[in-house]
Motif scaffolding. Structure first.
Motif, mmCIF file in Angstrom:
data_model
loop_
_atom_site.group_PDB
_atom_site.id
_atom_site.type_symbol
_atom_site.label_atom_id
_atom_site.label_comp_id
_atom_site.label_asym_id
_atom_site.label_seq_id
_atom_site.Cartn_x
_atom_site.Cartn_y
_atom_site.Cartn_z
ATOM 1 N N PRO A 44 0.819 -1.226 0.000
ATOM 2 C CA PRO A 44 0.000 0.000 0.000
ATOM 3 C C PRO A 44 0.849 1.272 0.000
ATOM 4 C CG PRO A 44 -0.800 -1.524 1.650
ATOM 5 C CD PRO A 44 0.500 -2.071 1.156
ATOM 6 N N LEU A 45 1.996 1.233 0.661
ATOM 7 C CA LEU A 45 2.870 2.407 0.682
ATOM 8 C C LEU A 45 3.425 2.707 -0.709
ATOM 9 C CD1 LEU A 45 4.335 4.520 2.440
ATOM 10 C CD2 LEU A 45 6.183 2.870 2.645
ATOM 11 N N ALA A 46 3.834 1.680 -1.438
ATOM 12 C CA ALA A 46 4.346 1.883 -2.793
ATOM 13 C C ALA A 46 3.252 2.410 -3.716
ATOM 14 C CB ALA A 46 4.909 0.576 -3.338
ATOM 15 N N GLY A 47 2.036 1.895 -3.593
ATOM 16 C CA GLY A 47 0.927 2.400 -4.406
ATOM 17 C C GLY A 47 0.608 3.847 -4.092
ATOM 18 N N MET A 48 0.686 4.205 -2.808
ATOM 19 C CA MET A 48 0.419 5.583 -2.421
ATOM 20 C C MET A 48 1.478 6.531 -2.993
ATOM 21 S SD MET A 48 0.206 7.243 1.382
ATOM 22 C CE MET A 48 1.939 6.963 1.674
ATOM 23 N N LEU A 49 2.736 6.137 -2.914
ATOM 24 C CA LEU A 49 3.803 6.974 -3.461
ATOM 25 C C LEU A 49 3.720 7.076 -4.982
ATOM 26 C CD1 LEU A 49 6.803 5.870 -1.235
ATOM 27 C CD2 LEU A 49 5.470 7.985 -1.099
ATOM 28 N N PHE A 50 3.309 5.996 -5.632
ATOM 29 C CA PHE A 50 3.140 6.016 -7.083
ATOM 30 C C PHE A 50 2.029 6.982 -7.480
ATOM 31 C CE2 PHE A 50 1.463 4.051 -11.038
ATOM 32 C CZ PHE A 50 2.584 4.274 -11.838
ATOM 33 N N MET A 51 0.923 6.956 -6.758
ATOM 34 C CA MET A 51 -0.194 7.865 -7.055
ATOM 35 C C MET A 51 0.202 9.318 -6.791
ATOM 36 S SD MET A 51 -3.203 8.402 -8.067
ATOM 37 C CE MET A 51 -4.513 7.253 -7.894
ATOM 38 N N LEU A 52 0.975 9.545 -5.762
ATOM 39 C CA LEU A 52 1.440 10.896 -5.468
ATOM 40 C C LEU A 52 2.390 11.389 -6.558
ATOM 41 C CD1 LEU A 52 1.363 13.190 -3.378
ATOM 42 C CD2 LEU A 52 3.338 12.130 -2.295
ATOM 43 N N ALA A 53 3.246 10.515 -7.058
ATOM 44 C CA ALA A 53 4.177 10.898 -8.129
ATOM 45 C C ALA A 53 3.433 11.196 -9.422
ATOM 46 C CB ALA A 53 5.195 9.785 -8.350
ATOM 47 N N LEU A 54 2.369 10.451 -9.711
ATOM 48 C CA LEU A 54 1.604 10.699 -10.938
ATOM 49 C C LEU A 54 0.818 11.995 -10.881
ATOM 50 C CD1 LEU A 54 0.233 7.170 -11.883
ATOM 51 C CD2 LEU A 54 2.033 8.481 -13.020
ATOM 52 N N SER A 55 0.387 12.409 -9.705
ATOM 53 C CA SER A 55 -0.406 13.638 -9.589
ATOM 54 C C SER A 55 0.449 14.821 -9.145
ATOM 55 C CB SER A 55 -1.553 13.424 -8.594
ATOM 56 O OG SER A 55 -1.027 13.252 -7.289
ATOM 57 N N TRP A 56 1.741 14.731 -9.271
ATOM 58 C CA TRP A 56 2.621 15.786 -8.754
ATOM 59 C C TRP A 56 2.505 17.087 -9.556
ATOM 60 C CZ3 TRP A 56 4.696 16.118 -4.238
ATOM 61 C CH2 TRP A 56 5.661 17.079 -4.004
ATOM 62 N N ASN A 57 2.320 17.030 -10.877
ATOM 63 C CA ASN A 57 2.311 18.243 -11.693
ATOM 64 C C ASN A 57 0.995 18.992 -11.628
ATOM 65 O OD1 ASN A 57 4.930 17.966 -12.544
ATOM 66 N ND2 ASN A 57 4.389 16.716 -14.312
ATOM 67 N N GLY A 58 -0.089 18.337 -11.313
ATOM 68 C CA GLY A 58 -1.388 19.004 -11.250
ATOM 69 C C GLY A 58 -1.528 19.807 -9.965
ATOM 70 N N ASP A 59 -2.571 20.643 -9.912
ATOM 71 C CA ASP A 59 -2.797 21.456 -8.716
ATOM 72 C C ASP A 59 -3.180 20.608 -7.502
ATOM 73 O OD1 ASP A 59 -2.058 23.889 -9.698
ATOM 74 O OD2 ASP A 59 -4.075 24.390 -10.413
ATOM 75 N N PRO A 60 -4.263 19.838 -7.577
ATOM 76 C CA PRO A 60 -4.597 19.047 -6.384
ATOM 77 C C PRO A 60 -3.759 17.763 -6.329
ATOM 78 C CG PRO A 60 -6.312 18.776 -8.019
ATOM 79 C CD PRO A 60 -5.312 19.769 -8.574
#
Length: 102
Positions: A44-60
Motif C-alpha cells: 500500500p505504501l508503494a501504491g500511495m507513493l506512485f499515485m502521489l508521483a503521478l499527480s505531482w504536476n497538477g494542482d490538487p
C-alpha cells in the motif's frame, strides 16, 4: 549433521533447516515471517507513493491507499507463521529444560 553455519560454503535456504539438524533454533522461520510481513506493509505504501508521483504536476495532489484482500491474507499468513515460530521456540526451550530433569 552440524548446523548450517558450521558447514563451509553453505547458505541457509530452508526455514526448517535447523530442525533437520536437531538444533532448536527458529530463526529461519522467524525471518521468513518477518519477510512475509513486510510485503503487505510495503504494497500500500508503494501504491500511495506512485499515485502521489503521478499527480505531482497538477494542482490538487492526490493520495490513494489501497488495501486489498491479498494484502490482508498475506498479513494474516505472516502473523500465523510468526506465532508458529514463537510457539516452536517456546516448545524447544521447554523440551531442553525437561531433558535436564532426566
Amino acid at each position: 549433521m552440524p548446523p548450517p553455519e558450521a558447514r563451509p560454503g553453505h547458505v541457509r535456504f530452508s526455514c526448517f533447516v535447523y530442525f533437520g539438524c536437531g538444533c532448536p533454533k527458529t530463526s529461519g522461520l522467524r525471518d521468513f515471517a518477518l519477510g512475509a510481513g513486510l510485503s503487505p506493509l510495503t504494497k500500500p505504501l508503494a501504491g500511495m507513493l506512485f499515485m502521489l508521483a503521478l499527480s505531482w504536476n497538477g494542482d490538487p495532489k492526490q493520495i490513494a491507499i489501497e488495501i486489498s484482500s491479498d494484502v490482508m491474507i498475506l498479513a494474516l499468513f505472516a502473523g500465523v507463521v510468526a506465532a508458529l515460530a514463537w510457539a516452536m521456540g517456546k516448545a524447544a526451550a521447554l523440551a531442553e529444560e525437561n531433558s535436564q530433569f532426566v
